[in-house]
Design a protein around this motif. Sequence first.
Motif, mmCIF file in Angstrom:
data_model
loop_
_atom_site.group_PDB
_atom_site.id
_atom_site.type_symbol
_atom_site.label_atom_id
_atom_site.label_comp_id
_atom_site.label_asym_id
_atom_site.label_seq_id
_atom_site.Cartn_x
_atom_site.Cartn_y
_atom_site.Cartn_z
ATOM 1 N N TYR A 95 0.739 -1.421 0.033
ATOM 2 C CA TYR A 95 0.098 0.015 0.016
ATOM 3 C C TYR A 95 0.638 1.193 -0.055
ATOM 4 O O TYR A 95 0.504 2.242 -0.274
ATOM 5 C CB TYR A 95 -0.986 0.139 1.155
ATOM 6 C CG TYR A 95 -2.071 1.085 1.284
ATOM 7 C CD1 TYR A 95 -2.999 1.049 0.415
ATOM 8 C CD2 TYR A 95 -1.875 2.074 2.422
ATOM 9 C CE1 TYR A 95 -3.950 1.998 0.647
ATOM 10 C CE2 TYR A 95 -2.763 3.051 2.274
ATOM 11 C CZ TYR A 95 -3.779 2.971 1.453
ATOM 12 O OH TYR A 95 -4.880 3.968 1.559
ATOM 13 N N THR A 96 1.938 0.941 0.233
ATOM 14 C CA THR A 96 3.094 2.125 0.684
ATOM 15 C C THR A 96 4.092 1.752 -0.361
ATOM 16 O O THR A 96 4.640 0.744 -0.618
ATOM 17 C CB THR A 96 3.435 2.538 1.961
ATOM 18 O OG1 THR A 96 4.193 1.368 2.511
ATOM 19 C CG2 THR A 96 2.100 2.796 2.766
ATOM 20 N N ASP A 101 9.325 -1.675 -1.027
ATOM 21 C CA ASP A 101 10.523 -1.919 -0.958
ATOM 22 C C ASP A 101 10.854 -3.268 0.070
ATOM 23 O O ASP A 101 11.686 -4.043 -0.177
ATOM 24 C CB ASP A 101 11.482 -0.666 -0.494
ATOM 25 C CG ASP A 101 11.726 0.435 -1.234
ATOM 26 O OD1 ASP A 101 11.070 0.056 -2.463
ATOM 27 O OD2 ASP A 101 11.710 1.553 -0.682
ATOM 28 N N PHE A 102 9.860 -3.382 0.900
ATOM 29 C CA PHE A 102 10.080 -4.457 2.000
ATOM 30 C C PHE A 102 9.669 -5.790 1.211
ATOM 31 O O PHE A 102 10.479 -6.728 1.372
ATOM 32 C CB PHE A 102 9.120 -4.462 3.319
ATOM 33 C CG PHE A 102 8.989 -5.378 4.122
ATOM 34 C CD1 PHE A 102 10.000 -5.850 4.890
ATOM 35 C CD2 PHE A 102 7.840 -6.386 3.843
ATOM 36 C CE1 PHE A 102 9.924 -6.990 5.604
ATOM 37 C CE2 PHE A 102 7.847 -7.546 4.535
ATOM 38 C CZ PHE A 102 8.642 -7.835 5.471
ATOM 39 N N VAL A 137 -4.850 1.664 -5.396
ATOM 40 C CA VAL A 137 -4.247 1.774 -4.232
ATOM 41 C C VAL A 137 -3.126 0.877 -3.917
ATOM 42 O O VAL A 137 -2.535 0.721 -2.976
ATOM 43 C CB VAL A 137 -5.454 1.832 -2.898
ATOM 44 C CG1 VAL A 137 -6.206 2.933 -3.297
ATOM 45 C CG2 VAL A 137 -6.037 0.437 -2.843
ATOM 46 N N VAL A 138 -2.570 -0.061 -4.999
ATOM 47 C CA VAL A 138 -1.692 -0.655 -4.765
ATOM 48 C C VAL A 138 -0.058 -0.302 -5.578
ATOM 49 O O VAL A 138 -0.514 0.013 -6.478
ATOM 50 C CB VAL A 138 -2.121 -2.173 -5.424
ATOM 51 C CG1 VAL A 138 -1.180 -3.261 -5.417
ATOM 52 C CG2 VAL A 138 -3.361 -2.594 -4.527
ATOM 53 N N HIS A 139 0.807 -0.400 -5.189
ATOM 54 C CA HIS A 139 2.142 -0.333 -5.584
ATOM 55 C C HIS A 139 2.623 -1.604 -6.355
ATOM 56 O O HIS A 139 3.554 -1.465 -7.202
ATOM 57 C CB HIS A 139 3.058 0.172 -4.602
ATOM 58 C CG HIS A 139 2.848 1.786 -3.980
ATOM 59 N ND1 HIS A 139 3.187 2.719 -4.907
ATOM 60 C CD2 HIS A 139 2.169 2.082 -3.045
ATOM 61 C CE1 HIS A 139 2.903 3.858 -4.002
ATOM 62 N NE2 HIS A 139 2.396 3.517 -3.112
ATOM 63 N N GLN A 253 -0.795 -6.013 4.404
ATOM 64 C CA GLN A 253 -0.015 -5.705 5.833
ATOM 65 C C GLN A 253 -0.171 -4.529 6.451
ATOM 66 O O GLN A 253 0.001 -4.192 7.588
ATOM 67 C CB GLN A 253 1.202 -6.702 5.895
ATOM 68 C CG GLN A 253 0.988 -8.168 5.615
ATOM 69 C CD GLN A 253 2.400 -8.621 5.426
ATOM 70 O OE1 GLN A 253 3.036 -8.514 4.661
ATOM 71 N NE2 GLN A 253 2.708 -9.709 6.448
ATOM 72 N N ASP A 254 -0.356 -3.355 5.593
ATOM 73 C CA ASP A 254 -0.245 -1.943 5.936
ATOM 74 C C ASP A 254 -1.535 -1.703 6.646
ATOM 75 O O ASP A 254 -1.407 -0.641 7.465
ATOM 76 C CB ASP A 254 0.012 -1.103 4.790
ATOM 77 C CG ASP A 254 1.341 -1.145 4.161
ATOM 78 O OD1 ASP A 254 2.413 -0.808 4.951
ATOM 79 O OD2 ASP A 254 1.696 -1.648 2.873
#
Length: 834
Positions: A95-96, A101-102, A137-139, A253-254
């Motif tokens: 979401y971010t 990156d994670f 809303v998804v990266h 998970q966000d």
Amino acid sequence: MSGSDTLPSSAETVIVGAGCVGCSAAYHLSQLGREDVVVVEQGPLFETGGSTSHAPGLVFQTAGDKLMSKMASYTRDLYTELDSFRSCGGIEIAYTEERWDFLKRKREWGRSFGVEDGELLSPEEVEAEIPQVNADVVHGGYYVPSDGKADAVGASAAMAERAREKGVEFYGNTKVTDLDVEDGRIRAVDTEKGRIDADEVLVATNIWGPLFGDMVDVDIPLMPCAHQYLVSDELDELAGADQEIEQPLLRHQDASLYFRQHGESYGVGSYNHEPLLVEPEDIYGPDKLDDLGLEYPSLREFTEEHFYENTHPDHDRSAYDCAKELVPALGDCDWETEMNGMFCFTTDGMPVLGETEDIDGLWWALAVWVTQSGGVGNVVAEWMENGVPRLDGDLVDVTDAHISRFQDHAGSHEYVRDRAAQQYQEVYQLIHPREQPEGKRGLRRSPYHPRQEELGAEFYDSDGWESAQWYAANESLVEEYDVPDRPEWLSQNWSKAHGAEHQAVRDRVGMYDLTSFTPIEVTGDGAAEFLQGLLANDVDVSPGRVRYTPMLNEAGGLLADLTVSRLAEDRFLILTGGGRSGSEQGRWISEHAPDDVDVTDRTSGLCGLGVWGPSARKTLEDLVETDLSHDEFSFFSVQETHLGSIPVIMLRVSYVGELGWELYAPMEYGAELWDQVWEAGEEYDVVAMGDATLNSMSLEKGFRLWGTDITPEYNPYEAGIGFAVDLDTDFVGKEALVEAKEAGIDQKIVPITLDEPGDVVDTGRPVVADDEVIGYTTRADYGYSIDAGIAYSYLPVDYAEPGQSVEIEYENRTYEATVRDEPLFDPDRERILR
């Protein structure tokens, strides 16, 4: 039920709990040849009423811990064989940007730990797999096609059926009322239907674990927690869904949410609320369920406020708002199922596995999710039957899941509630591995703590110890020494003071707090004979000498690397790491000791101080009542003397590859010890050094670190410490080690340097050659003295030759690297022997 309601009067093994963990253990024990096994369960078979009964069964295989990943993959394969698993795949969305990156890093964990089919998806590709997702809303997403859904109840029944074929008996609706212990051994299990005498008992009751601990006065640091699960009515977006083809599992998970398909309906699991802790003794019994309208004891009534209102301390929106944003169809649905279902967390989020330290034959397998359940049963069964934990035939490292890892303060109810709540709160959070807890801090402090605070120590929590990582006072040294920048993730919870400290100790003299390390005193007329038969090196040396030695299990796997000092004919001091590793290793030593040998953990009685660097001798020589010259105080020797008026044990050893000593003194002398050494060292520009510096300096020297470079998965020859094995002596694990040496090793640990100066990577990253993952980084840091990023890895011997080119993957980037000979720094040991 097996046969009749009449319980047998005795059994070789009794397993308490017929959920997926207990059934897995029973199945695997039966496969290993145990026939006289009885499983008792307070609820019905196999929908027992525990978390197995209501668990959504999500099996996401990739974890940041190798053992947990491996056990999840084993569970997947086992349950597939039992027709109790559906490989629908699993997608974790970002979401971010930070989560994206994670997920890149998480995919690398998967590749390192054997999850080979993971891939990164664009938002459009996520939507293609799960059409009801709002791609706007998804990266991106991390997709593992082999992830999927386990039918925990079905798997339990299938494993039980196979176990029954081997003679295992199962009894449902049989509540255990007590565990009988006599003379330090489990003797029997008492139930409402009678007593079963037993040689061994395995408690696999999960949320009820602490109640069984109370029966035998054993602390079980876990806390049941409730989280929410809802299933929608039929959605238009899933109308006509093929029941044989399911969408991938979905994790957001966000927002602390997960989702799974139920035919034409959609399930939502939420951790997005405040921790809902439940005292084990307050879990409803079967007699109250009908009155409360609940189906299982592990359920609580659904609390709407925790779904529709934001109660999570770290979120700013409710679970419902986040769920309908990602899956808009949920905004207009009704809910066919709503529940608060219990599972449990330990103080560190890992399972509780192993045999009770002071009660022979009493085993535990607790705090296990369905995700790892099949694997846990295999590990524990191998451990019980053959004395060594294995998974699918391979040695595994259970250090972080071992019941003996918990320190004394973990028995505190207050501590358990605080840390279990934190584990719940952070279960889906983006937590940096070096991010520190805020609650229950300062429990264990060395006598140097006030001085360390004055120097601006950055303290980390290390099994209750406040452990200095670096010192703000050394930030001014960055002007004197070059310290490369680090990538954004690796720069978090890190300071350039680390790199400056590292280089300053090489130039000057450093002081390091050794107090959290574990000193174990072994005394008695039989001490030398005992240690000679336990440890792999020849430790029957003259008083005043120090030996470095491996300690092995029966399979030849490394349990520890120890420094053993002979202080007298009948007195030895063993030094090893702190916290959980020291506890487990100390237990192994104690349990093997004969009656004429005393083994005493001196952690609370001794403080330690490392003094290392070119000016170490100058700093100490006017303080101590002994000659510190090389001829009179040689490397790997020990003396008992005085520093000023302080009684000290001095070892000339060095984990950083510099001249120096370790000093140990009674705890009450610690403050004065620090002050005297610091004052003397000021003439030589002494610096306080933290754990970060100790680790990077030892990495340059190739000194092994327990838990990363050395684990029970490897033997001394693979770990590059075969030089510390003396096959002319007899010791635990020798037979297996001789066989391994004769067979030859397939892999060994090697140092790898990154080709580009300034580059640095993290642990758990894939090492690649010829387009294949050939290993992963067990340890990584920057080598400030050689100006290169360093990683260690176990590689196949064909790739382990110095000069071999490899690649290391980190954050979706490839780093060129080269296998090197070791040690990378001061190979002739000129600095350490001066």
